[in-house]
Design a protein around this motif. Structure first.
Motif, short mmCIF file in Angstrom:
data_model
loop_
_atom_site.label_atom_id
_atom_site.label_comp_id
_atom_site.label_asym_id
_atom_site.label_seq_id
_atom_site.Cartn_x
_atom_site.Cartn_y
_atom_site.Cartn_z
N PHE A 183 0.89 -1.16 0.00
CA PHE A 183 0.00 0.00 0.00
C PHE A 183 0.92 1.21 0.00
O PHE A 183 1.73 1.37 0.92
N ASN A 184 0.83 2.02 -1.03
CA ASN A 184 1.76 3.15 -1.13
C ASN A 184 1.24 4.37 -0.36
O ASN A 184 0.38 5.10 -0.83
N TYR A 185 1.84 4.55 0.81
CA TYR A 185 1.42 5.66 1.69
C TYR A 185 1.57 7.02 1.04
O TYR A 185 0.92 7.98 1.42
N GLU A 187 1.09 7.70 -2.13
CA GLU A 187 0.32 7.89 -3.35
C GLU A 187 -0.67 9.04 -3.15
O GLU A 187 -1.34 9.13 -2.13
N HIS A 189 -3.68 9.97 -3.93
CA HIS A 189 -4.98 9.57 -4.48
C HIS A 189 -6.07 10.57 -4.13
O HIS A 189 -6.98 10.79 -4.89
N HIS A 190 -5.98 11.12 -2.93
CA HIS A 190 -7.04 12.03 -2.46
C HIS A 190 -6.47 13.44 -2.29
O HIS A 190 -5.93 13.76 -1.23
N LEU A 193 -7.19 15.49 0.85
CA LEU A 193 -6.57 15.27 2.16
C LEU A 193 -5.49 16.32 2.43
O LEU A 193 -5.26 16.69 3.57
N LEU A 195 -2.20 16.41 2.83
CA LEU A 195 -1.45 16.09 4.04
C LEU A 195 -0.10 16.78 4.05
O LEU A 195 0.50 17.00 3.00
N VAL A 210 -1.86 7.88 8.47
CA VAL A 210 -3.21 8.43 8.64
C VAL A 210 -4.23 7.78 7.70
O VAL A 210 -5.43 7.79 7.97
N CYS A 211 -3.75 7.18 6.62
CA CYS A 211 -4.65 6.49 5.68
C CYS A 211 -5.46 5.42 6.39
O CYS A 211 -6.57 5.08 5.95
N ALA A 213 -7.15 5.64 8.87
CA ALA A 213 -8.42 6.16 9.37
C ALA A 213 -9.56 5.57 8.56
O ALA A 213 -10.65 5.36 9.08
N CYS A 214 -9.31 5.30 7.28
CA CYS A 214 -10.35 4.76 6.40
C CYS A 214 -9.97 3.40 5.81
O CYS A 214 -10.80 2.52 5.72
N HIS A 215 -8.71 3.23 5.44
CA HIS A 215 -8.28 2.00 4.78
C HIS A 215 -7.87 0.95 5.82
O HIS A 215 -6.80 0.37 5.74
N GLU A 218 -7.24 -2.99 4.74
CA GLU A 218 -6.36 -3.32 3.64
C GLU A 218 -4.98 -3.68 4.14
O GLU A 218 -4.64 -3.52 5.30
C1 HEC Z 1 -11.41 9.85 4.67
C2 HEC Z 1 -11.20 8.45 4.33
C3 HEC Z 1 -9.94 8.13 3.52
C4 HEC Z 1 -8.66 8.41 3.85
C5 HEC Z 1 -8.13 9.16 5.07
C6 HEC Z 1 -7.85 7.83 2.82
N1 HEC Z 1 -8.63 7.22 1.89
FE1 HEC Z 1 -7.98 6.30 0.18
N2 HEC Z 1 -9.88 5.86 -0.33
C7 HEC Z 1 -10.99 6.18 0.41
C8 HEC Z 1 -12.17 5.72 -0.29
C9 HEC Z 1 -13.60 5.86 0.19
C10 HEC Z 1 -11.70 5.12 -1.48
C11 HEC Z 1 -12.51 4.49 -2.58
C12 HEC Z 1 -13.10 5.59 -3.47
C13 HEC Z 1 -12.05 6.30 -4.24
O1 HEC Z 1 -11.37 5.69 -5.06
O2 HEC Z 1 -11.90 7.52 -4.02
C14 HEC Z 1 -10.27 5.24 -1.47
C15 HEC Z 1 -9.43 4.76 -2.47
C16 HEC Z 1 -8.07 4.84 -2.48
C17 HEC Z 1 -7.21 4.34 -3.52
C18 HEC Z 1 -7.66 3.68 -4.80
C19 HEC Z 1 -7.44 2.19 -4.75
C20 HEC Z 1 -8.30 1.53 -3.71
O3 HEC Z 1 -7.71 1.00 -2.75
O4 HEC Z 1 -9.53 1.58 -3.83
C21 HEC Z 1 -5.94 4.59 -3.16
C22 HEC Z 1 -4.66 4.25 -3.91
C23 HEC Z 1 -5.99 5.27 -1.88
N3 HEC Z 1 -7.30 5.41 -1.51
C24 HEC Z 1 -4.88 5.68 -1.18
C25 HEC Z 1 -4.95 6.36 0.01
C26 HEC Z 1 -3.79 6.83 0.71
C27 HEC Z 1 -2.33 6.66 0.27
C28 HEC Z 1 -4.21 7.44 1.86
C29 HEC Z 1 -3.39 8.12 2.92
C30 HEC Z 1 -2.52 9.16 2.44
C31 HEC Z 1 -5.67 7.36 1.83
N4 HEC Z 1 -6.07 6.70 0.72
C32 HEC Z 1 -6.47 7.92 2.81
C33 HEC Z 1 -11.02 6.84 1.63
C34 HEC Z 1 -9.91 7.36 2.29
#
Ligand code: HEC
Ligand code: HEC
Ligand code: HEC
Length: 245
Positions: A183-185, A187, A189-190, A193, A195, A210-211, A213-215, A218
């Motif tokens: 899991f690439n911290y 990356e 993606h959001h 955030l 950060l 901190v990821c 919090a939601c992931h 995984e």
């Molecule tokens: C507030 C909640 C939240 C946080 C905090 C969060 N994510 Fe996500 N993430 C989601 C949700 C919901 C999805 C699925 C919807 C989407 O793709 O946006 C997702 C999808 C992803 C995906 C697409 C692949 C997959 O696993 O579905 C990646 C890559 C990802 N997140 C990386 C990160 C990383 C890196 C961090 C920390 C820096 C992070 N996320 C923090 C809620 C979060």
């Protein structure tokens, strides 16, 4: 002729004035030399971690925190247990073979800024500060220099390889640095955030991904000593409660 005498008269006056002047210059020079010597000594001392705790007892906590054995069980700035001290960036960076400098001092991370020192000094003297100190964000720590928070970690001296052509941190390079992890911290993606590095990489307490919090469910491999988001929130709350008790 009278003009010549006047000139001669002036010429005779000059050396006396000069002598008086050079005495003054000598005294000033001595004072300057002494001040420079004291200043130079201060600068060397100022660089050492003990300066921080001698000048300001509040910093003692941070010096103790920083001086802990690396890669071993320890405690954070509040006294919470930390499974592996390498999860605290100040300890991890203190002695390192990874950089040209074998030891990273307080002032290598916290680059002294006169405005900040004056601000902190005033608040210290007037007792206008909470204990424990409020945790600073990187942008707060860099605000005195009008720089982006990331430049606390990635700048012309440290983590240079993460900089892009514009001299600012490249998020692409950052993501590449950990792209082999399950899991690439890093990356991006959001974008929402937004950060800062020390939302995860904590200076003086256990770092957290901190990821989580939601992931949560995984395959996020937490480096040794690092905490999940919930654990980190708890450590922070316990820390404040403990110190205020
Ligand atoms: C507030 C909640 C939240 C946080 C905090 C969060 N994510 Fe996500 N993430 C989601 C949700 C919901 C999805 C699925 C919807 C989407 O793709 O946006 C997702 C999808 C992803 C995906 C697409 C692949 C997959 O696993 O579905 C990646 C890559 C990802 N997140 C990386 C990160 C990383 C890196 C961090 C920390 C820096 C992070 N996320 C923090 C809620 C979060
Ligand atoms: C590797 C870089 C690094 C080193 C070395 C370092 N710090 Fe920090 N320091 C940080 C970071 C990052 C923060 C921001 C808060 C956090 O993330 O824990 C911080 C925050 C602080 C704060 C603000 C209060 C707080 O808790 O946020 C003080 C005071 C401080 N450090 C003092 C020191 C002293 C004194 C030393 C040397 C004994 C030192 N630091 C060494 C990275 C470092
Ligand atoms: C979402 C959490 C998170 C954020 C935000 C984050 N990092 Fe990281 N970073 C990590 C984790 C987890 C590791 C893996 C540490 C380990 O394996 O010990 C890591 C590793 C690193 C490494 C070592 C990479 C390697 O070669 O193994 C560097 C350098 C780094 N981060 C710099 C940064 C900088 C600079 C920023 C801010 C621009 C940043 N990180 C923001 C979580 C984060």
């Amino acid at each position: 002729m009278s003009e010549d005498k006047q000139n001669i008269g002036r010429d005779f006056d000059m050396p006396e004035k000069k002598r008086k002047g050079s005495k003054k210059i000598a005294i000033v020079a001595v004072i300057v030399v002494v001040l420079v010597a004291v200043g130079a000594g201060m600068m060397v001392w100022h660089e050492s971690p003990t300066f921080c705790s001698t000048m300001c007892h509040v910093e003692g906590t941070y010096v103790d925190n920083y001086m802990q054995e690396q890669n071993a069980p320890g405690t954070d700035k509040y006294g919470n247990q930390v499974e592996n001290t390498n999860a605290m960036m100040a300890v991890l960076h203190r002695e390192t073979a990874a950089t040209a400098k074998s030891e990273i001092l307080c002032v290598d991370c916290h680059i002294p800024n006169f405005v900040e020192l004056a601000h902190d000094g005033m608040n210290y003297v007037t007792g206008n500060y909470p204990l424990p100190r409020n945790e600073r964000s990187l942008s707060a720590l860099m605000s005195w220099d009008n720089k982006a928070g990331e430049s606390f970690c990635a700048n012309e001296n440290c983590h240079v390889y993460l900089l892009g052509d514009d001299g600012q941190i490249s998020m692409t390079k950052l993501a590449e640095s950990t792209s082999t992890r399950a899991f690439n911290y890093h990356e991006q993606h959001h974008a929402a955030l937004s950060l800062e590095c020390n939302d995860c990489h904590k200076g003086h307490r256990a770092s957290t991904v901190v990821c989580t919090a939601c992931h949560e469910h995984e395959n996020i491999d937490l480096p040794e000593g690092w905490l999940t988001y919930d654990e980190a929130q708890k450590a922070l709350a316990d820390g404040y409660a403990g110190v205020n008790a």
